[in-house]
Design a protein around this motif. Structure first.
Motif, PDB file in Angstrom:
ATOM      1  N   TRP A 139       0.840  -1.195   0.000  1.00 44.11           N
ATOM      2  CA  TRP A 139       0.000   0.000   0.000  1.00 44.11           C
ATOM      3  C   TRP A 139       0.877   1.247   0.000  1.00 44.11           C
ATOM      4  O   TRP A 139       0.691   2.159  -0.797  1.00 44.11           O
ATOM      5  CB  TRP A 139      -0.891   0.027   1.235  1.00 44.11           C
ATOM      6  N   LYS A 142       2.635   2.219  -3.137  1.00 44.45           N
ATOM      7  CA  LYS A 142       1.802   2.773  -4.200  1.00 44.45           C
ATOM      8  C   LYS A 142       1.400   4.226  -3.952  1.00 44.45           C
ATOM      9  O   LYS A 142       0.949   4.902  -4.881  1.00 44.45           O
ATOM     10  CB  LYS A 142       0.526   1.932  -4.353  1.00 44.45           C
ATOM     11  N   LYS A 176      -7.728  -7.263   3.119  1.00 47.85           N
ATOM     12  CA  LYS A 176      -8.336  -7.343   1.780  1.00 47.85           C
ATOM     13  C   LYS A 176      -9.717  -6.702   1.763  1.00 47.85           C
ATOM     14  O   LYS A 176     -10.245  -6.377   0.684  1.00 47.85           O
ATOM     15  CB  LYS A 176      -8.431  -8.804   1.335  1.00 47.85           C
ATOM     16  N   THR A 179     -10.393  -0.389   2.672  1.00 47.84           N
ATOM     17  CA  THR A 179      -9.998   0.598   1.673  1.00 47.84           C
ATOM     18  C   THR A 179      -9.579   1.881   2.381  1.00 47.84           C
ATOM     19  O   THR A 179     -10.016   2.159   3.506  1.00 47.84           O
ATOM     20  CB  THR A 179     -11.139   0.925   0.689  1.00 47.84           C
ATOM     21  N   GLN A 181     -10.181   5.489   2.214  1.00 48.68           N
ATOM     22  CA  GLN A 181     -11.122   6.450   1.642  1.00 48.68           C
ATOM     23  C   GLN A 181     -10.533   7.852   1.838  1.00 48.68           C
ATOM     24  O   GLN A 181     -10.438   8.339   2.958  1.00 48.68           O
ATOM     25  CB  GLN A 181     -12.475   6.333   2.344  1.00 48.68           C
ATOM     26  N   SER A 205      -8.268   8.202  -9.809  1.00 44.42           N
ATOM     27  CA  SER A 205      -9.291   7.560 -10.631  1.00 44.42           C
ATOM     28  C   SER A 205      -8.614   6.629 -11.628  1.00 44.42           C
ATOM     29  O   SER A 205      -7.383   6.617 -11.760  1.00 44.42           O
ATOM     30  CB  SER A 205     -10.132   8.607 -11.360  1.00 44.42           C
ATOM     31  N   GLU A 206      -9.405   5.841 -12.338  1.00 40.36           N
ATOM     32  CA  GLU A 206      -8.849   4.886 -13.298  1.00 40.36           C
ATOM     33  C   GLU A 206      -7.984   5.620 -14.319  1.00 40.36           C
ATOM     34  O   GLU A 206      -8.400   6.617 -14.916  1.00 40.36           O
ATOM     35  CB  GLU A 206      -9.978   4.127 -13.999  1.00 40.36           C
ATOM     36  N   HIS A 211      -3.734   5.217  -9.120  1.00 37.23           N
ATOM     37  CA  HIS A 211      -4.952   4.410  -9.099  1.00 37.23           C
ATOM     38  C   HIS A 211      -4.657   3.001  -8.575  1.00 37.23           C
ATOM     39  O   HIS A 211      -3.704   2.349  -8.985  1.00 37.23           O
ATOM     40  CB  HIS A 211      -5.544   4.305 -10.505  1.00 37.23           C
ATOM     41  N   SER A 212      -5.490   2.554  -7.643  1.00 35.47           N
ATOM     42  CA  SER A 212      -5.390   1.207  -7.086  1.00 35.47           C
ATOM     43  C   SER A 212      -6.718   0.894  -6.422  1.00 35.47           C
ATOM     44  O   SER A 212      -7.394   1.792  -5.904  1.00 35.47           O
ATOM     45  CB  SER A 212      -4.251   1.113  -6.065  1.00 35.47           C
ATOM     46  N   LYS A 213      -7.111  -0.370  -6.438  1.00 37.43           N
ATOM     47  CA  LYS A 213      -8.409  -0.749  -5.873  1.00 37.43           C
ATOM     48  C   LYS A 213      -8.496  -0.458  -4.376  1.00 37.43           C
ATOM     49  O   LYS A 213      -9.598  -0.339  -3.825  1.00 37.43           O
ATOM     50  CB  LYS A 213      -8.681  -2.227  -6.134  1.00 37.43           C
ATOM     51  N   GLU A 214      -7.346  -0.334  -3.705  1.00 36.03           N
ATOM     52  CA  GLU A 214      -7.368  -0.070  -2.265  1.00 36.03           C
ATOM     53  C   GLU A 214      -7.654   1.395  -1.925  1.00 36.03           C
ATOM     54  O   GLU A 214      -8.009   1.708  -0.793  1.00 36.03           O
ATOM     55  CB  GLU A 214      -6.028  -0.452  -1.626  1.00 36.03           C
ATOM     56  N   VAL A 216      -9.690   4.943  -2.574  1.00 34.10           N
ATOM     57  CA  VAL A 216     -10.954   5.469  -3.099  1.00 34.10           C
ATOM     58  C   VAL A 216     -11.090   6.937  -2.709  1.00 34.10           C
ATOM     59  O   VAL A 216     -10.919   7.297  -1.541  1.00 34.10           O
ATOM     60  CB  VAL A 216     -12.162   4.688  -2.534  1.00 34.10           C
TER      61      VAL A 216
END
Length: 361
Positions: A139, A142, A176, A179, A181, A205-206, A211-214, A216
Motif C-alpha cells: 500500500w 503505491k 483485503k 480501503t 477512503q 481515478s482509473e 490508481h489502485s483498488k485499495e 478510493v
C-alpha cells in the motif's frame, strides 16, 4: 522475582502479562516484546519477528542493548500528533448548506498518510495521536511520496470494530476488506478545496498515477438546498450509514477544529470507560449481560445492546474506552437506549457527546 507472569501465543501473536509487555501500548500487539518472551524464544528470533511484523516501527529495531525503563520495558518515542482538520456540528439555523459539498460520514478509522512518517519511517499511515497503523507495505509503495493525504481506513458500514482490529494487526487477512477512503490533501491546504478534490480525482481515478483498488476518493455532491441535504441524510441512514459531512466551498485545509467542516448525524456517538459488568440473564446466563460504564461527566450507565455473543464471552477489559451510540439523553444527562459500537481506537480518555436541549427528555 516472586512475581509470576503468563506467556501466551495466539496464531502468530505473542502475549505476556508482565508490566513491560503491557506498557508498550503505543505499539501493536504484534510488535511488542519483553525479557520473558526473549528468554523463551531467543533474541535472534525476536529480532526477526519484530522486524517482520513492524518493519518501519520503533519496536522493530529494539535490541538487547536498547536503553530500557523499569521492568525492562522499551520506552516509546514521544510522538507529535498530526494536525488534522476536525469537524463541528451543523447548526441548521445558522448555516445554509446550499452550495456546500456533501459526502457520507464514514464509520471508519481516521488516518493521515505521511510520506515521512517520523521515527525513521519513510512513510506511514498515522492515527490522530500519531501512532502508525499496520498497513501492508505494498500500500505504502503505491502512495505518493510528495503529498500528505487525509482519509479513513474503512471496512464497510457497521464494521467499525472489526476495522479497528484489522488496522492494528500487521499481516491480517482482513486487510483485503479495507480501503483507504481519501477526502483531502493537507499538504495542498492553501489551495481551494475544489482544486484539492480535482487533484485527487485525477490521480486516483482509473488511469491516474496512483490508481489502485485499495484507494478510493470519497464522493462529493454539491448541496442544492437544506431539503436536499436532509434527503441525502435519510438515504445514507436507510442503508446503514452514519451520517453526512458538509465542506465549505473554496475552503482551505486547517489543522484544527473548524466551521468549514460540519458533521450531520441523527444519532449521537460518545465514549465511556468500562468500569465493570452486569451478569447476563436468560440466554446470556454465564456471560456478560451489559457493560457498566462511566461518562466523562462522571455519570454512570450500562450498555448491553450491540454486544455480540463473542464480545459477551470476552468483553472489553475494565478501563477500556468504548464508543457507544444513542439518540437522546434523559434530563439527568444519561443516554437513553445506548448501543455498543466498539472499542475506541487510540483513545485513553472518554468524551461525552454535545447534545442540544431539544434532545434531552
Amino acid at each position: 522475582s516472586s512475581s509470576k507472569y503468563k506467556v501466551k501465543r495466539t496464531m502468530d501473536h505473542y502475549y505476556c502479562t508482565c508490566p513491560a509487555w503491557r506498557n508498550q501500548s503505543a505499539h501493536p500487539v504484534s510488535a511488542r516484546t519483553c525479557k520473558h518472551l526473549r528468554s523463551l524464544l531467543g533474541d535472534a528470533y525476536e529480532e526477526a519477528r519484530l522486524k517482520l511484523k513492524n518493519p518501519n516501527g520503533p519496536a522493530a529495531t529494539a535490541t538487547k542493548s536498547t536503553s530500557k525503563g523499569r521492568n525492562g520495558s522499551i520506552p516509546s518515542a514521544k510522538k507529535k500528533a498530526p494536525e488534522v482538520l476536525l469537524a463541528v456540528k451543523w447548526d441548521e439555523e445558522s448555516t445554509d448548506p446550499t452550495g456546500w459539498w456533501v459526502s457520507e460520514k464514514l464509520d471508519g478509522v481516521r488516518t493521515l498518510w505521511a510520506p515521512k512518517g517520523g521515527e525513521g519511517r519513510e512513510g506511514a499511515m498515522l492515527s490522530r495521536l500519531g501512532n502508525p497503523f499496520m498497513v501492508p507495505k505494498d500500500w505504502m509503495d503505491k502512495l505518493p511520496k510528495d503529498v500528505t493525504l487525509d482519509g479513513e481506513l474503512f471496512g464497510g458500514r457497521g464494521e467499525f470494530q472489526s476495522t479497528v482490529g484489522i488496522v492494528k494487526t500487521m499481516g491480517s487477512k482482513g486487510w483485503k476488506n479495507i480501503t483507504f477512503q481519501i477526502f483531502d490533501v493537507p499538504s495542498m491546504g492553501n489551495e481551494p478545496f475544489e482544486d484539492r478534490l480535482q487533484w485527487l480525482q485525477e490521480n486516483f481515478s482509473e488511469g491516474g498515477k496512483y490508481h489502485s483498488k485499495e484507494f478510493v476518493v470519497v464522493d462529493q455532491t454539491c448541496a442544492e438546498s437544506k431539503d436536499h441535504v436532509f434527503d441525502m441524510l435519510k438515504e445514507v441512514e436507510a442503508h446503514g450509514g452514519e451520517g453526512l459531512m458538509l465542506r465549505k466551498p473554496g475552503s482551505k485545509y486547517e489543522g484544527r477544529r473548524s466551521s468549514t467542516l460540519l458533521k450531520i448525524k441523527t444519532f449521537f456517538d460518545a465514549e465511556a470507560e468500562v468500569t465493570g459488568y452486569v451478569p447476563g440473564k436468560g440466554k446470556h446466563t454465564g456471560s456478560t449481560g451489559a457493560l457498566k460504564c462511566k461518562m466523562a461527566s462522571g455519570k454512570t450507565f450500562a450498555v448491553g445492546s450491540g454486544l455480540s455473543d463473542k464480545q459477551r464471552a470476552r468483553p472489553p477489559k475494565v478501563g477500556t474506552i468504548i464508543v457507544y451510540r444513542f439518540q437522546e439523553l434523559t434530563k439527568d444527562g444519561v443516554p437513553r437506549f445506548p448501543t455498543f459500537v466498539g472499542e475506541a481506537a487510540d483513545k485513553t480518555v472518554a468524551k461525552d457527546a454535545e447534545v442540544p436541549a431539544s434532545r434531552k427528555v
